[in-house]
Design a protein around this motif. Structure first.
Motif, PDB file in Angstrom:
ATOM      1  N   SER A   1      -1.208   7.624   2.249  1.00  0.00           N
ATOM      2  CA  SER A   1      -2.423   8.342   1.458  1.00  0.00           C
ATOM      3  C   SER A   1      -2.055   9.817   1.904  1.00  0.00           C
ATOM      4  O   SER A   1      -2.341   9.723   3.718  1.00  0.00           O
ATOM      5  CB  SER A   1      -3.915   8.659   0.871  1.00  0.00           C
TER       6      SER A   1
ATOM      7  N   GLN B   1       6.451   5.978   3.989  1.00  0.00           N
ATOM      8  CA  GLN B   1       5.302   6.224   2.943  1.00  0.00           C
ATOM      9  C   GLN B   1       4.775   4.701   2.332  1.00  0.00           C
ATOM     10  O   GLN B   1       3.722   4.513   1.403  1.00  0.00           O
ATOM     11  CB  GLN B   1       5.281   6.320   1.664  1.00  0.00           C
TER      12      GLN B   1
ATOM     13  N   ALA C   1      -4.367   4.418   2.923  1.00  0.00           N
ATOM     14  CA  ALA C   1      -3.280   3.816   1.555  1.00  0.00           C
ATOM     15  C   ALA C   1      -4.310   3.517   1.138  1.00  0.00           C
ATOM     16  O   ALA C   1      -5.473   2.878   0.886  1.00  0.00           O
ATOM     17  CB  ALA C   1      -2.239   3.090   2.991  1.00  0.00           C
ATOM     18  N   SER C   2      -3.502   2.862  -0.330  1.00  0.00           N
ATOM     19  CA  SER C   2      -4.395   2.371  -1.697  1.00  0.00           C
ATOM     20  C   SER C   2      -2.789   1.216  -1.914  1.00  0.00           C
ATOM     21  O   SER C   2      -1.614   1.855  -1.933  1.00  0.00           O
ATOM     22  CB  SER C   2      -4.807   3.026  -2.325  1.00  0.00           C
TER      23      SER C   2
ATOM     24  N   GLU D   1      -4.850  11.260   3.723  1.00  0.00           N
ATOM     25  CA  GLU D   1      -5.320  11.443   4.741  1.00  0.00           C
ATOM     26  C   GLU D   1      -5.034  10.114   5.528  1.00  0.00           C
ATOM     27  O   GLU D   1      -6.101  10.697   6.979  1.00  0.00           O
ATOM     28  CB  GLU D   1      -6.738  10.229   4.169  1.00  0.00           C
TER      29      GLU D   1
ATOM     30  N   THR E   1      -1.242   0.336  -5.895  1.00  0.00           N
ATOM     31  CA  THR E   1      -1.266   0.788  -7.148  1.00  0.00           C
ATOM     32  C   THR E   1      -0.694  -0.515  -8.023  1.00  0.00           C
ATOM     33  O   THR E   1       0.193  -1.383  -7.932  1.00  0.00           O
ATOM     34  CB  THR E   1      -0.548   1.777  -7.407  1.00  0.00           C
TER      35      THR E   1
ATOM     36  N   ASP F   1      -6.286   2.772 -12.512  1.00  0.00           N
ATOM     37  CA  ASP F   1      -6.211   2.958 -10.817  1.00  0.00           C
ATOM     38  C   ASP F   1      -7.643   2.901 -10.527  1.00  0.00           C
ATOM     39  O   ASP F   1      -7.523   2.380  -9.701  1.00  0.00           O
ATOM     40  CB  ASP F   1      -6.618   4.692 -10.918  1.00  0.00           C
TER      41      ASP F   1
ATOM     42  N   ASP G   1      -8.057  -0.558  -0.893  1.00  0.00           N
ATOM     43  CA  ASP G   1      -8.185   0.976  -0.008  1.00  0.00           C
ATOM     44  C   ASP G   1      -8.087   0.268   1.288  1.00  0.00           C
ATOM     45  O   ASP G   1      -8.711  -0.219   1.748  1.00  0.00           O
ATOM     46  CB  ASP G   1      -8.871   1.509  -0.594  1.00  0.00           C
TER      47      ASP G   1
ATOM     48  N   TYR H   1       0.599  -1.141   0.038  1.00  0.00           N
ATOM     49  CA  TYR H   1      -0.086   0.167  -0.101  1.00  0.00           C
ATOM     50  C   TYR H   1       1.109   1.449  -0.216  1.00  0.00           C
ATOM     51  O   TYR H   1       1.858   1.191   0.436  1.00  0.00           O
ATOM     52  CB  TYR H   1      -1.358   0.286   1.411  1.00  0.00           C
TER      53      TYR H   1
END
Length: 740
Positions: A601, A619, A653-654, A603, A656, A682, A687, A598
Motif C-alpha cells: 500500500s 508491489q 500491505a493487504s 503507507e 485482495t 473488500d 492487513d 499481499y
C-alpha cells in the motif's frame, strides 16, 4: 494407527525440574525413549525439511510397553458413608434431566451394593435394592426435568420407585407414577454414594449418565413422593429435616472439585473427570443469566459419558531437565519395537528459569492454550463443512485413525459430546496426538496442510536458520507470571494461531506493549476467544462461546458465564479487549484452500517503516508459500479503527480477492447476503500492520496464519523471511520507537 502414545504431566518445565512421562501400548510390545529438540516439524518435500536435534540425556534402556485404557465419563463420588448409622428405611432422590437416551443403561444416583436409581434401555426409570428391581412405565424425556426417588419402609415392606415429569407448560404439578413391590431388605451397610454413575462388579465406575442432575439427596425414612417436590426445592428447609442423611448442593464451591453436603453429616464429595458446573438447574426459568448472582438457580451439573480430565495413567519414567539446557521446544520420543517411523513424540517446552533471566532478549510464545483448544480435534471427520471450507477432500493420516478408534481419549472444544452439547473443557493430562511433529491436518491449506503446532515449527525453524537465540515461554507461563516474565524480553513472537487467551494473558501482553515491549504477531485470528484455567484443577481449560464468533456450538441459554472463574465467555472483542487494541488487526474471515499475496500500500512508503522493507522490492509480496501458496490466508485479520486499531497504525500491505470459500465472520455479518465472500467483499483481507506504542515499543502484525508458511519457503530464503528478520532485528534494538 499409533502403536504407542503418551503424555507428560506438564507442557512447560524449567531446567532442574522433573517431568513425568506416561505411556500406553496400542500394539507395541517394547519401546525405547530418547530426548530431542524439535526444530522443524513439517515433512513437506517442498519445505525446508524435518529437523530435530538429539539431546544427550540417558532415558534408560528398552521398556515393556503396557496397555492402559482410556476411562472417560464424569460423576460425583461421595466417600465415607460407612460413618452413617446402619439404615433400614430410606429414600434416595434426585432431580434429573437426561440429555441423551440411546438405549444404554444409565445410572442417576447409586449407593453401590445397596440401592440405585437408573434409566434402562427403553428410557424407563429403574430402581434396584437387594434382589429387587422396579421399572416405571413412564419414559423419561430429554425435554423435561424429572423428580425421581426410590424408597423403602421396613414396617410395610414396601419398596417404591417414583417418577414425575416437571412440565413447565402445566399450571398444576402432575401426579407421580409410583410402582411398589413387597421386599424384606436387610439393614444397609453403605460405603459411598456415586452420582451420575455406579460401580460394576469389579468396582469400576460404569453406567455414566449423559444429562443434568440437581439436588440429589438421601434420607433414613420412606418419603411420600408427593412431598419431595417441595422438599427438594428448598435447601433451607431440606437441611433441617431430621431424616436427612445427605443432600448435595452443586451450587456451592462451584469453581472447585468439591461437592458440598448441606446435611449435618458433612458428607462432601469430589467430581470425577470434570463434568460441567455452573449449569442452569431445575428451578432456572430465566430469572438471572449470571450464576454468580443467583447460584441457587445454577445448582445442576451436566455430566457426560465422554468427559475426560485426567487419563490417570501410571508414570512410566521421569526425567530431570539438565540445568544447562537452553530454552526451546523439546520432546520425549517413544520408538515402539525399533520402528523409527512409528515413533510418538511427547512435546513440551523447556522455559527459562523462573528465578532469573536467561539473557536472551527474544522469546517465542508457545500457544499452549490454543493447542489445548484444538487438542485431538476431529474437524475433518465429524464436521461435514470442513471439506467445503478446504475446497478439497480431507487427508487422513494415522493419528486421525487413532482418534476415530479411541474416542475415549477425550475431545477438543470444537467437538460436541454424544448428546450434541458443546465440549466446554479440554485437558492436557492425556495424550494429545496432534501435538507432535510430522502430523498433517485438515485446515492448513493446499501444500503442507499443517496446523497449530506443526505450522508454528516453521517459525522455530526460521529462528534456527537465522541463528537467533531465543527462549520459549508458554501461555500457561504468561498466565501465571504475567508481565514479570514478559518484561525480560525486547521482543515476543507469537505462533501462527494464538486464538485462545485468558484474562491474565491479555493483561500481560497489553502491559508489555504499553511499556515499550515489541510484539511480532505472526499469525491470524489471534486473541479471539476467552478461556480460563481452574486453580483447583491444573491442566484443564474452559471455553464457553457465547453470543457470536465462528463456533461449532453455543453454551445454551443462561450458561454464558464460565464455571471456572465466573468470567463472561465468548469473544474478547465483546469483553472489552478487541484484538485490534493489542495488535492493530482482528479476525475478519477464514478459508482453507488458497492463500494470496499481499499488495503493498502507499503507507509502506512512510519513513517510519522503511526498515521493514529494507532489501524488499516490488508491489506484490508473498506470492508463494507452503500454506495455500501465499502469505495471506487460512484465517485473516483486518485493521479496523471501529474495533480499536490505533489511528496512527500503518497498513503496509493487504491481500485482495480471496476465493469465495472465504466468508465473513458472523460477528461482522449483520445481513447475510451473497456478496460477503472473498471475491466480493473488500473487508475480507489480511492487513500487514505496524504501529508504535507510547512506551517506545512497537507492534508488527501479519494478520495471516499462512505467513509462516511463506517464511519457510525456499529454505527460508525469500522476501517474507527477509521482512520478518528486518522487523526482528529492529525490534530487538532497544532504541525507543518514536510515537508519532
Amino acid at each position: 494407527m499409533l502403536p504407542i502414545v503418551g503424555y507428560t504431566n506438564k507442557l512447560t518445565v524449567e531446567p532442574g525440574e522433573t517431568i513425568d512421562v506416561m505411556v500406553s501400548s496400542f500394539g507395541a510390545n517394547r519401546y525405547r525413549a530418547d530426548f530431542r529438540q524439535i526444530i522443524q516439524g513439517d515433512t513437506n518435500p517442498d519445505g525446508p525439511g524435518y529437523k530435530d536435534r538429539l539431546i544427550d540425556l540417558d532415558l534408560g534402556s528398552d521398556r515393556t510397553a503396557v496397555a492402559k485404557p482410556f476411562r472417560p465419563g464424569s460423576c460425583v463420588i461421595v466417600p465415607g458413608l460407612e460413618a452413617l448409622p446402619r439404615i433400614r428405611d430410606f429414600t434416595l432422590a434426585a432431580v434429573v434431566k437426561p440429555t441423551l437416551l440411546d438405549g444404554r443403561n444409565r445410572c442417576v444416583v447409586s449407593l453401590p451394593g445397596f440401592a440405585e436409581i437408573g434409566i434402562d434401555e427403553h428410557d424407563r426409570l429403574t430402581g434396584l435394592a437387594g434382589d429387587h428391581a422396579l421399572v416405571t412405565s413412564t419414559r423419561l424425556s430429554v425435554d423435561h426435568w424429572h423428580i425421581v426417588s426410590l424408597s423403602y419402609c421396613a414396617a410395610t415392606q414396601n419398596l417404591s420407585l417414583s417418577v414425575v415429569k416437571d412440565l413447565d407448560a402445566s399450571s398444576e404439578p402432575p401426579l407421580p407414577e409410583t410402582v411398589t413391590v413387597k421386599a424384606d431388605l436387610p439393614p444397609g451397610e453403605l460405603t459411598q454414594c456415586v452420582i451420575a454413575a455406579t460401580r460394576d462388579s469389579d468396582g469400576e465406575l460404569a453406567g455414566f449418565l449423559d444429562g443434568k442432575i440437581d439436588r440429589p439427596a438421601f434420607f433414613d425414612t420412606a418419603l411420600d413422593p408427593n412431598n419431595l417436590r417441595n422438599l427438594l426445592a428448598d435447601f433451607a428447609q431440606l437441611r433441617r429435616q431430621r431424616s436427612l442423611l445427605g443432600a448435595w448442593d452443586f451450587s456451592c464451591k462451584m469453581t472447585t472439585q468439591t461437592i458440598c453436603d448441606v446435611s449435618p453429616y458433612q458428607l462432601h464429595g469430589q467430581i470425577h473427570n470434570a463434568p460441567t458446573r455452573a449449569m442452569t438447574g431445575w428451578l432456572w426459568k430465566g430469572q438471572e443469566l449470571d450464576w454468580k448472582l443467583r447460584p441457587d438457580l445454577y445448582s445442576a451439573i451436566h455430566f457426560h459419558s465422554t468427559d475426560m480430565y485426567d487419563a490417570g495413567w501410571e508414570v512410566d519414567f521421569s526425567l530431570t531437565i539438565p540445568d544447562d539446557l537452553k530454552s526451546g521446544v523439546y520432546s520425549v520420543r517413544l520408538v515402539p519395537d525399533g520402528d523409527e517411523d512409528a515413533a510418538y513424540y511427547c512435546v513440551f517446552a523447556v522455559r527459562p528459569p523462573r528465578n532469573r533471566a536467561s539473557g536472551n532478549t527474544v522469546a517465542f510464545l508457545f500457544p499452549t492454550c490454543s493447542y489445548m483448544a484444538y487438542a485431538n480435534h476431529r474437524l475433518g471427520m465429524d464436521v461435514p463443512g470442513t471439506e467445503i471450507g478446504m475446497g478439497r477432500a480431507v487427508e487422513l493420516d494415522r493419528h486421525h485413525m487413532f482418534l476415530q478408534d479411541n474416542p475415549g481419549i477425550g475431545f477438543s472444544v470444537y467437538e460436541t459430546h454424544d448428546d450434541e452439547t458443546g465440549v466446554f473443557h479440554s485437558s492436557r493430562l492425556r495424550p494429545i496426538v496432534d501435538l507432535q511433529p510430522k502430523v498433517k491436518s485438515f485446515l492448513g491449506g493446499y501444500g503442507s496442510n499443517i496446523w497449530q503446532f506443526n505450522a508454528d515449527t516453521h517459525i522455530l525453524g526460521w529462528l534456527d536458520a537465522i541463528d537467533q537465540d531465543y527462549d520459549v515461554i508458554t501461555d500457561e507461563d504468561m498466565h501465571a507470571d504475567g508481565l514479570r516474565l514478559l518484561q525480560r524480553y525486547n521482543v515476543i513472537l507469537t505462533g501462527t494461531h494464538p486464538e485462545y487467551y485468558t484474562g491474565n494473558m491479555v493483561e500481560a501482553m497489553q502491559g508489555f506493549t504499553d511499556r515499550g515491549g515489541r510484539l511480532m504477531y505472526l499469525g491470524g485470528n489471534g486473541f479471539y476467544w476467552v478461556v480460563s484455567f481452574n486453580e483447583d484443577m491444573p491442566g484443564i481449560m474452559e471455553c464457553r462461546r457465547s453470543e457470536a464468533g465462528i463456533r461449532p456450538w453455543e453454551p445454551g441459554h443462561g450458561q454464558f458465564y464460565h464455571g471456572f472463574t465466573g468470567e463472561y465467555g465468548g469473544l474478547w472483542r465483546r469483553n472489552g479487549h478487541p484484538p485490534n487494541h493489542l495488535c492493530g488487526v482482528g479476525m475478519t474471515s477464514q478459508g482453507f484452500d488458497i492463500s494470496e499475496p499481499y499488495v503493498v500500500s502507499p503507507e509502506a512508503a512512510n519513513p517510519r517503516v522503511g526498515f521493514i522493507f529494507d532489501g524488499v522490492e516490488g508491489q506484490k509480496i508473498g506470492d508463494f508459500g507452503l500454506a495455500g501458496g501465499g502469505a495471506a490466508g487460512l484465517e485473516v485479520d483486518r485493521a479496523d479503527p471501529t474495533q480499536g486499531t490505533p489511528d496512527h497504525a500503518l497498513v503496509l500491505a493487504s491481500s485482495t480477492r480471496h476465493t469465495d470459500i472465504y466468508l465473513m465472520t458472523p460477528e461482522d455479518l449483520l445481513d447475510p447476503t451473497p456478496d460477503w465472500s472473498g471475491t466480493q467483499a473488500d473487508i475480507i483481507r489480511a492487513d500487514l500492520t505496524f504501529f508504535e506504542t507510547i512506551g517506545g515499543g512497537a507492534v508488527f502484525s501479519t494478520g495471516s496464519i499462512a505467513w509462516a508458511g511463506s517464511m519457510a519457503w525456499n529454505g527460508y530464503d525469500n522476501e517474507i523471511s527477509k521482512m520478518t528478520e528486518n522487523v526482528l532485528r529492529r525490534f530487538d534494538d532497544k532504541t525507543p520507537f518514536e510515537y508519532p
